[in-house]
Write a protein that holds these residues in place. Structure first.
Motif, PDB file in Angstrom:
ATOM      1  N   CYS A  29      -2.250 -15.192   7.367  1.00 42.23           N
ATOM      2  CA  CYS A  29      -1.463 -15.441   8.574  1.00 42.23           C
ATOM      3  C   CYS A  29      -0.913 -14.128   9.117  1.00 42.23           C
ATOM      4  O   CYS A  29      -0.941 -13.884  10.332  1.00 42.23           O
ATOM      5  N   ALA A  30      -0.418 -13.270   8.230  1.00 39.12           N
ATOM      6  CA  ALA A  30       0.090 -11.961   8.651  1.00 39.12           C
ATOM      7  C   ALA A  30      -1.015 -11.154   9.334  1.00 39.12           C
ATOM      8  O   ALA A  30      -0.798 -10.525  10.381  1.00 39.12           O
ATOM      9  N   LEU A  31      -2.209 -11.169   8.736  1.00 44.96           N
ATOM     10  CA  LEU A  31      -3.309 -10.382   9.282  1.00 44.96           C
ATOM     11  C   LEU A  31      -3.701 -10.860  10.676  1.00 44.96           C
ATOM     12  O   LEU A  31      -3.864 -10.050  11.607  1.00 44.96           O
ATOM     13  N   LEU A  32      -3.829 -12.170  10.858  1.00 43.26           N
ATOM     14  CA  LEU A  32      -4.240 -12.684  12.165  1.00 43.26           C
ATOM     15  C   LEU A  32      -3.157 -12.498  13.217  1.00 43.26           C
ATOM     16  O   LEU A  32      -3.462 -12.197  14.379  1.00 43.26           O
ATOM     17  N   ALA A  33      -1.895 -12.651  12.833  1.00 41.76           N
ATOM     18  CA  ALA A  33      -0.806 -12.409  13.786  1.00 41.76           C
ATOM     19  C   ALA A  33      -0.799 -10.953  14.219  1.00 41.76           C
ATOM     20  O   ALA A  33      -0.631 -10.639  15.406  1.00 41.76           O
ATOM     21  N   ALA A  61      12.559 -11.055  -1.047  1.00 44.01           N
ATOM     22  CA  ALA A  61      12.306 -10.465   0.266  1.00 44.01           C
ATOM     23  C   ALA A  61      11.803  -9.029   0.111  1.00 44.01           C
ATOM     24  O   ALA A  61      10.869  -8.604   0.803  1.00 44.01           O
ATOM     25  N   GLN A  62      12.407  -8.297  -0.793  1.00 43.01           N
ATOM     26  CA  GLN A  62      11.977  -6.922  -1.039  1.00 43.01           C
ATOM     27  C   GLN A  62      10.559  -6.891  -1.595  1.00 43.01           C
ATOM     28  O   GLN A  62       9.758  -6.021  -1.234  1.00 43.01           O
ATOM     29  N   GLN A  63      10.243  -7.844  -2.460  1.00 41.23           N
ATOM     30  CA  GLN A  63       8.885  -7.915  -2.997  1.00 41.23           C
ATOM     31  C   GLN A  63       7.875  -8.188  -1.895  1.00 41.23           C
ATOM     32  O   GLN A  63       6.777  -7.621  -1.878  1.00 41.23           O
ATOM     33  N   ALA A  64       8.243  -9.053  -0.949  1.00 42.92           N
ATOM     34  CA  ALA A  64       7.354  -9.338   0.179  1.00 42.92           C
ATOM     35  C   ALA A  64       7.096  -8.078   0.997  1.00 42.92           C
ATOM     36  O   ALA A  64       5.957  -7.806   1.406  1.00 42.92           O
ATOM     37  N   LEU A  65       8.138  -7.301   1.236  1.00 46.43           N
ATOM     38  CA  LEU A  65       7.970  -6.045   1.982  1.00 46.43           C
ATOM     39  C   LEU A  65       7.041  -5.090   1.240  1.00 46.43           C
ATOM     40  O   LEU A  65       6.194  -4.431   1.839  1.00 46.43           O
ATOM     41  N   GLU A  66       7.210  -5.013  -0.071  1.00 42.11           N
ATOM     42  CA  GLU A  66       6.356  -4.127  -0.869  1.00 42.11           C
ATOM     43  C   GLU A  66       4.909  -4.594  -0.849  1.00 42.11           C
ATOM     44  O   GLU A  66       3.983  -3.767  -0.760  1.00 42.11           O
ATOM     45  N   ASP A  67       4.680  -5.895  -0.911  1.00 43.01           N
ATOM     46  CA  ASP A  67       3.313  -6.418  -0.870  1.00 43.01           C
ATOM     47  C   ASP A  67       2.653  -6.123   0.477  1.00 43.01           C
ATOM     48  O   ASP A  67       1.479  -5.724   0.534  1.00 43.01           O
ATOM     49  N   LEU A  68       3.394  -6.327   1.565  1.00 46.35           N
ATOM     50  CA  LEU A  68       2.842  -6.059   2.896  1.00 46.35           C
ATOM     51  C   LEU A  68       2.573  -4.571   3.084  1.00 46.35           C
ATOM     52  O   LEU A  68       1.565  -4.182   3.691  1.00 46.35           O
ATOM     53  N   PHE A  73       0.119  -2.868   6.118  1.00 44.42           N
ATOM     54  CA  PHE A  73       0.709  -3.302   7.380  1.00 44.42           C
ATOM     55  C   PHE A  73       1.776  -2.317   7.855  1.00 44.42           C
ATOM     56  O   PHE A  73       2.527  -1.750   7.058  1.00 44.42           O
ATOM     57  N   THR A  74       1.843  -2.135   9.158  1.00 45.10           N
ATOM     58  CA  THR A  74       2.954  -1.440   9.811  1.00 45.10           C
ATOM     59  C   THR A  74       3.513  -2.375  10.865  1.00 45.10           C
ATOM     60  O   THR A  74       2.766  -3.159  11.474  1.00 45.10           O
ATOM     61  N   LEU A 257      -0.347 -11.268  -5.083  1.00 46.23           N
ATOM     62  CA  LEU A 257      -0.746  -9.873  -5.222  1.00 46.23           C
ATOM     63  C   LEU A 257      -0.438  -9.277  -6.580  1.00 46.23           C
ATOM     64  O   LEU A 257      -0.994  -8.238  -6.937  1.00 46.23           O
ATOM     65  N   SER A 258       0.432  -9.897  -7.353  1.00 44.73           N
ATOM     66  CA  SER A 258       0.678  -9.380  -8.693  1.00 44.73           C
ATOM     67  C   SER A 258      -0.595  -9.428  -9.523  1.00 44.73           C
ATOM     68  O   SER A 258      -0.831  -8.565 -10.365  1.00 44.73           O
TER      69      SER A 258
END
Length: 315
Positions: A29-33, A61-68, A73-74, A257-258
């Motif tokens: 979803c992130a990629l297509l958006a 939330a911090q883990q999500a940022l690290e994964d992205l 992603f930028t 992603l882990s």
């Protein structure tokens, strides 16, 4: 990539709920958006939907940022955290109250489930309007026993729109959902209000998200109208399944992603996502630049996305 002068430049967003580690469905979803907005020379924002604070601790939330970030992603502008925006939600709730559109609801979940129509799913409840006609005196008495939720009154009106991928969709507000919650009895904000307010105030013009949210869209369109905000373009993508047709969820640890980052590079994970969506004909490492150059919604599959066979076994 800059768009020609005068061309529509969308503002998109990715808005994950950090109640667990991001899985491949979230990342697709992130990629297509991101691709949808960037391919037209627009911007893509990142919002962390952590209004349910007990379920969404800041470490996730911090883990999500690290994964992205690991995936490459930028984002445009600062990261927005819904847990920090309670004043905006309260301000907009007050705007709706001033229009006479909000009322307190004292119903418990058990009462709502008991009133559920037999043909509805286990979790889908059309609110029967139990508290909609309480007098101020009756509401004051009930407040002594229970803190109410806040509901938005909806009209007997069918709202229809054409989704960018799912096509024509409509919902009768009174029949299909009923008056819906803006603020829960525990004080936490309802998803509909928070998402609408944040999209509007961030200037979002294009919402790409999973098809499981499609039925919420007419409610959000009505809420936007009540608040005087424009309606963005909606594109609801199919859900991502494993090769056996099982819907992905945060409990699928083998597909977060882990696990995947121990075997695959970011470019390879992007390639898995691109192939699953129909953007490429083979699974191979791929860059954002190559995906942007050839991106088109015409390529994206309309049926459920599928992961390549053997991914979970080899990850």
């Amino acid at each position: 990539m800059a768009a020609p002068i005068g061309r529509y430049m969308p503002i998109g967003r990715f808005a994950p709920t950090p109640s667990g580690r991001l899985h491949l469905g979230n990342l697709l979803c992130a990629l297509l958006a991101w691709l949808s907005a960037k391919a037209e020379g627009g911007q893509c924002l990142l919002r962390i939907e952590d209004i349910d604070i007990p379920r969404c601790p800041r470490r996730l939330a911090q883990q999500a940022l690290e994964d992205l970030n690991w995936l490459g992603f930028t984002w445009d502008g600062p990261v927005v955290y819904q847990s920090e925006r309670t004043q905006e939600y309260q301000r907009h709730l007050d705007m709706l109250k001033q229009q006479g559109l909000v009322y307190p609801c004292f119903c418990t979940r058990a009462q709502l489930m008991a009133s559920r129509a037999p043909n509805l799913g286990d979790t889908q409840v059309v609110y029967p309007g139990t508290c909609a006609s309480l007098t101020p005196e009756e509401a004051a008495l009930r407040r002594k026993e229970r803190t109410p939720a806040m509901r938005l009154r909806v009209p007997d009106e069918t709202i229809a729109f054409t989704d960018g991928l799912a096509g024509a969709f409509e919902e009768n507000l009174a029949r299909d959902c009923g008056d819906f919650i803006l603020q829960r009895s525990d004080g936490l904000w309802g998803y509909q209000l928070a998402a609408v307010v944040d999209d509007a105030l961030s200037g979002v013009t294009q919402v790409v998200r999973g098809r499981d949210i499609l039925s919420a869209t007419p409610r959000q369109m009505y809420l936007l109208r009540c608040l005087g905000y424009p309606v963005p373009e909606y594109i609801h993508i199919p859900l991502l399944m494993d090769h056996q047709g099982r819907r992905l969820a945060k409990r699928d640890k083998d597909l977060d992603l882990s696990a995947l980052s121990k075997k695959y590079t970011p470019a390879h994970v992007r390639g898995i996502l691109a192939w699953s969506a129909g953007l490429t004909e083979e699974v191979r490492p791929i860059s954002f630049e190559e995906l942007l150059k050839d991106f088109s919604w015409d390529k994206v599959r309309r049926e459920d996305f599928r992961l390549p066979e053997g991914l979970t076994e080899n990850a």
